[in-house]
Design a protein around this motif. Structure first.
Motif, PDB file in Angstrom:
ATOM      1  N   THR A   3      49.416 -38.207 -14.132  1.00 43.88           N
ATOM      2  CA  THR A   3      48.805 -39.070 -13.134  1.00 43.88           C
ATOM      3  C   THR A   3      48.296 -40.335 -13.806  1.00 43.88           C
ATOM      4  OG1 THR A   3      48.116 -37.158 -11.821  1.00 43.88           O
ATOM      5  CG2 THR A   3      47.046 -39.257 -11.342  1.00 43.88           C
ATOM      6  N   TYR A  24      45.836 -43.287 -13.348  1.00 45.35           N
ATOM      7  CA  TYR A  24      44.660 -43.682 -12.563  1.00 45.35           C
ATOM      8  C   TYR A  24      44.397 -45.177 -12.737  1.00 45.35           C
ATOM      9  CZ  TYR A  24      43.509 -38.761 -11.854  1.00 45.35           C
ATOM     10  OH  TYR A  24      43.538 -37.432 -11.491  1.00 45.35           O
ATOM     11  N   ASP A  76      42.925 -50.251  -5.375  1.00 44.91           N
ATOM     12  CA  ASP A  76      44.146 -49.995  -4.617  1.00 44.91           C
ATOM     13  C   ASP A  76      45.182 -51.089  -4.857  1.00 44.91           C
ATOM     14  OD1 ASP A  76      43.176 -47.640  -3.528  1.00 44.91           O
ATOM     15  OD2 ASP A  76      42.306 -48.636  -1.776  1.00 44.91           O
ATOM     16  N   LYS A 105      47.094 -50.259  -7.859  1.00 43.33           N
ATOM     17  CA  LYS A 105      48.043 -49.179  -7.580  1.00 43.33           C
ATOM     18  C   LYS A 105      49.366 -49.753  -7.091  1.00 43.33           C
ATOM     19  CE  LYS A 105      48.477 -44.964  -4.759  1.00 43.33           C
ATOM     20  NZ  LYS A 105      47.776 -44.094  -3.799  1.00 43.33           N
ATOM     21  N   TRP A 144      52.595 -39.864 -10.959  1.00 44.90           N
ATOM     22  CA  TRP A 144      51.838 -40.158  -9.750  1.00 44.90           C
ATOM     23  C   TRP A 144      50.831 -41.256 -10.070  1.00 44.90           C
ATOM     24  CZ3 TRP A 144      52.458 -37.369  -5.048  1.00 44.90           C
ATOM     25  CH2 TRP A 144      53.369 -36.306  -5.130  1.00 44.90           C
ATOM     26  N   LYS A 186      47.106 -42.830  -8.761  1.00 43.20           N
ATOM     27  CA  LYS A 186      45.939 -42.628  -7.902  1.00 43.20           C
ATOM     28  C   LYS A 186      44.850 -43.647  -8.243  1.00 43.20           C
ATOM     29  CE  LYS A 186      46.617 -37.624  -7.321  1.00 43.20           C
ATOM     30  NZ  LYS A 186      45.996 -36.277  -7.490  1.00 43.20           N
ATOM     31  N   GLU A 236      40.913 -44.415  -8.846  1.00 45.28           N
ATOM     32  CA  GLU A 236      39.590 -43.876  -9.172  1.00 45.28           C
ATOM     33  C   GLU A 236      38.696 -45.097  -9.378  1.00 45.28           C
ATOM     34  OE1 GLU A 236      36.974 -41.330  -9.116  1.00 45.28           O
ATOM     35  OE2 GLU A 236      38.735 -40.171  -9.750  1.00 45.28           O
TER      36      GLU A 236
END
Length: 294
Positions: A228, A230, A234, A237, A272, A274, A276
């Motif tokens: 993942t 992090y 957003d 991301k 992935w 995500k 944080e």
């Protein structure tokens, strides 16, 4: 013939080539590198095994003044890397920044074991410039030895290693022969992925990236890895994923190829991404991820 062993910490400002030097000395990649400062976050040991000696080099984050909890952790890593070591290599380059070097060398006045001044990027400068740097910094700090090297080409490294071994105490090896680092396989994979992000994604995004390997399963002919990535926002991301997923695919492909090269097996890499939020400023998140902060 007596055997020597000891710990040697590498210190210096960001981007002076500490990790490149460590990888060159050990003979394989144990620390990630990028042209951006603060790529290295944790101290990493690289172990050089020779017939007459075992030298444990400790690579450290670039010297800096912290601005968040992650920065405070990195400074603590540097301080811890000075405890119980036999020799200090202070690395700099012919580029500007010597006044900043003095600022950090002042903080090393209580370090009583030998200090070497190592000027990296010898291939990009002149002998006159090297003499100027040695003279300037030696007026402020006594060095046991001063040498110029090129971590990229390897020039001067064998001579430096001979001098390092000469200063080490006699003693048994600390690690079994064949071990070249104290970093575990999951950490190596996470760092490889993070390095590909640093090379492919620009501006402030890489500084807010952390990679955690959730699964590492060796299934014989293939290794399955789920990791993942992090990020703090957003919007970051979206940058990591890229338009139509092109950036995350590029990062994954480059990471997978390097992992396959290192392990000599096919790799299935499942990435992935995500969010944080503001994780670098949140001690509870840093602790969860293994950073020892207050």
């Amino acid at each position: 013939m007596s055997f020597k062993s000891g710990f040697v910490t590498i210190l210096g400002r960001p981007n002076v080539g500490k990790s490149t030097f460590l990888n060159k000395v050990v003979g394989q990649k144990v620390a990630i590198v990028s042209p951006k400062p603060q790529t290295t976050r944790k101290s990493i040991k690289g172990i050089l095994n020779r017939p007459d000696s075992q030298v444990i080099f400790v690579d450290t984050p670039g010297l800096h003044d912290p601005v968040d909890s992650l920065g405070e952790f990195m400074v603590k890593e540097i301080q811890d890397a000075l405890e119980g070591i036999d020799l200090l290599l202070y690395m700099t380059t012919p580029e500007e920044g010597w006044q900043e070097d003095i600022h950090y060398l002042e903080q090393l006045k209580n370090f009583t074991n030998p200090k070497f001044l190592v000027i990296n990027k010898k291939d990009l400068t002149t002998e006159e410039k090297i003499v100027e740097i040695v003279s300037f910094l030696s007026r402020h700090t006594p060095f046991a030895e001063s040498m110029a090297i090129s971590a990229l080409t390897g020039e001067g490294i064998s001579e430096l290693l001979e001098k390092v071994v000469n200063y080490l105490p006699e003693g048994e090896p600390y690690y079994e022969p064949g071990i070249v680092s104290d970093v575990y396989e999951r950490e190596i994979v996470a760092e490889i992925i993070r390095e590909k992000i640093w090379w492919n994604v620009h501006q402030e995004v890489p500084y807010g990236v952390e990679v955690r390997v959730e699964e590492f399963k060796d299934r014989g002919e293939i290794i399955y890895i789920q990791a993942t990535i992090y990020v703090e926002r957003d919007s970051h991301k979206k940058i990591i994923i890229g338009e139509g997923g092109r950036m995350i695919k590029k990062i994954g492909q480059e990471a997978r190829e390097e992992i396959e090269y290192n392990w000599g097996k096919k790799v299935y890499l499942d990435l992935w991404v995500k969010t944080e939020k503001s994780w670098r400023k949140r001690p509870e998140v840093l602790r969860r991820w293994g950073y020892k902060v207050k």
